[in-house]
Design a protein around this motif. Sequence first.
Motif, short mmCIF file in Angstrom:
data_model
loop_
_atom_site.label_atom_id
_atom_site.label_comp_id
_atom_site.label_asym_id
_atom_site.label_seq_id
_atom_site.Cartn_x
_atom_site.Cartn_y
_atom_site.Cartn_z
N ASP A 15 65.05 50.39 34.16
CA ASP A 15 65.57 49.80 33.96
C ASP A 15 66.72 48.58 33.83
O ASP A 15 66.67 47.33 33.20
CB ASP A 15 64.57 48.94 32.58
N LEU A 16 67.71 49.96 33.75
CA LEU A 16 68.87 49.90 33.26
C LEU A 16 69.55 49.13 34.07
O LEU A 16 70.48 48.56 34.99
CB LEU A 16 70.06 50.78 33.16
N ALA A 17 68.90 49.80 35.89
CA ALA A 17 69.11 49.72 37.23
C ALA A 17 69.77 47.87 37.98
O ALA A 17 70.50 47.83 38.47
CB ALA A 17 69.04 50.80 37.88
N ARG A 18 68.74 47.48 36.95
CA ARG A 18 68.45 46.22 37.22
C ARG A 18 69.77 45.43 36.70
O ARG A 18 69.22 43.64 37.17
CB ARG A 18 66.84 45.35 37.28
N LYS A 19 70.56 45.97 36.32
CA LYS A 19 71.45 44.83 34.65
C LYS A 19 72.60 45.17 35.83
O LYS A 19 73.11 46.10 36.44
CB LYS A 19 71.39 45.30 33.42
N THR A 66 88.32 38.92 30.02
CA THR A 66 88.50 39.34 31.45
C THR A 66 88.14 39.70 32.56
O THR A 66 88.15 41.24 32.50
CB THR A 66 90.12 38.81 31.80
N VAL A 67 87.33 39.66 33.44
CA VAL A 67 86.97 40.40 34.41
C VAL A 67 86.82 39.86 36.13
O VAL A 67 86.37 38.54 36.22
CB VAL A 67 84.62 39.65 34.42
N PHE A 68 87.11 40.73 36.98
CA PHE A 68 87.29 40.39 37.99
C PHE A 68 87.01 40.35 37.98
O PHE A 68 86.43 41.92 39.02
CB PHE A 68 89.60 41.13 38.08
N SER A 69 85.98 39.73 39.13
CA SER A 69 84.88 40.00 39.92
C SER A 69 84.97 39.83 41.50
O SER A 69 85.68 38.68 42.04
CB SER A 69 84.14 39.81 39.17
N SER A 70 83.95 39.75 42.37
CA SER A 70 83.67 39.10 43.48
C SER A 70 83.07 37.58 43.50
O SER A 70 82.45 37.35 42.09
CB SER A 70 82.85 40.34 44.25
N MET A 79 77.06 37.05 35.21
CA MET A 79 77.54 37.36 34.43
C MET A 79 76.95 36.87 33.45
O MET A 79 76.41 35.71 33.31
CB MET A 79 79.00 37.22 34.62
N PRO A 80 76.80 37.51 31.88
CA PRO A 80 76.24 37.14 30.65
C PRO A 80 76.94 35.82 30.27
O PRO A 80 77.73 36.19 30.68
CB PRO A 80 76.00 38.33 29.79
N GLY A 81 76.02 35.74 29.39
CA GLY A 81 76.18 34.19 29.15
C GLY A 81 77.18 34.40 28.24
O GLY A 81 76.30 34.47 26.79
N SER A 82 78.45 34.35 27.99
CA SER A 82 79.36 34.43 26.29
C SER A 82 80.26 33.54 26.24
O SER A 82 80.32 33.84 27.73
CB SER A 82 79.77 35.60 26.08
N GLU A 83 80.68 32.74 25.30
CA GLU A 83 82.11 32.24 25.98
C GLU A 83 83.60 33.53 25.99
O GLU A 83 84.44 32.69 26.24
CB GLU A 83 82.01 31.41 24.45
N LYS A 84 82.87 34.36 25.42
CA LYS A 84 84.34 35.56 25.62
C LYS A 84 84.30 35.69 26.82
O LYS A 84 85.13 36.97 26.88
CB LYS A 84 84.29 36.89 24.25
N ILE A 85 83.74 35.81 27.79
CA ILE A 85 83.79 36.31 28.69
C ILE A 85 84.06 35.25 29.73
O ILE A 85 83.90 34.12 29.88
CB ILE A 85 82.55 37.06 29.56
N VAL A 86 85.49 35.75 30.64
CA VAL A 86 86.18 34.65 31.35
C VAL A 86 86.41 35.33 32.88
O VAL A 86 86.49 36.72 33.16
CB VAL A 86 88.09 33.65 31.32
N GLU A 87 84.89 34.82 34.01
CA GLU A 87 85.43 35.42 34.97
C GLU A 87 86.31 34.92 35.96
O GLU A 87 87.29 33.79 36.12
CB GLU A 87 84.01 34.69 36.38
#
Length: 255
Positions: A15-19, A66-70, A79-87
């Motif tokens: 269950d956790l691995a798919r997140k 702030t998430v530095f990502s591919s 990414m989870p939907g949140s106004e606090k998360i900036v890709e």
Amino acid sequence: MASVISAGTERFVVDLARKSLIGKARQRPEHVHRVVQKVRRSDRKGYSRRSHKSPRNWCSEIDRITVFSSPRDVRRFDMPGSEKIVEAPRSYAEESVIGRLHWLTRGVQAEVRALRPDMLVCMSGIGRTCELVPMVVFIQQSLPFCDEALGRCGLRTQIRIRAIGRLMKRSASHAALVVTQTPSMSDWIRQACGLTDERIMVVKPWGDEIGMDSEQGGSVNAMLRVPAHLRLLYVGNSSPYKNLGCLLAALPEIR
């Protein structure tokens, strides 16, 4: 049902691995809270402390992550939907080995200097911060810390893993806190990097429930048809250092 789970393997729980990693943090905010509190206790430079509140209330006080990502087109998760998360995708880090190394050793530090965050969390096991910004390093890969297992790999893999290991150890030595998933990994990292107990933390990725839906389609159904006392669940991959051949050879003796 018996289980065989190798050290450093993320897929302890289906269950956790798919997140995504952010999804895991949102699902288990108490773990995030424990990590941040331990960094604050161990940070020698010192900075303001929040009053102790429940993890969910504490998470609501975060202004921005702030998430530095591919780039999204090469990721297998959203990414989870949140106004606090900036890709903040960094495509050049995906284009070559040199680009990736430059990002991990120089690019991250430059971004930290520009943003001045309260904390840097490196989920890849490698990173570099600047003065006054504490760094947390999450180390999942066990091979750089186990010579016996690494010796089972091919020459190219050994060269690559040893290079990664050197960067991991350097990052860990400069981190306010190192987080890993198993006590065995904690011992290996502590010995390799000379860390004290206060600078390393085990956060086991256990889920509250284990779902039976499998990415392999009906693979679970075949196991369910076997009597419960004869089932053996292996969680991991088939790399040579896992010694699956030895395990299979031993099964007749176990039964």
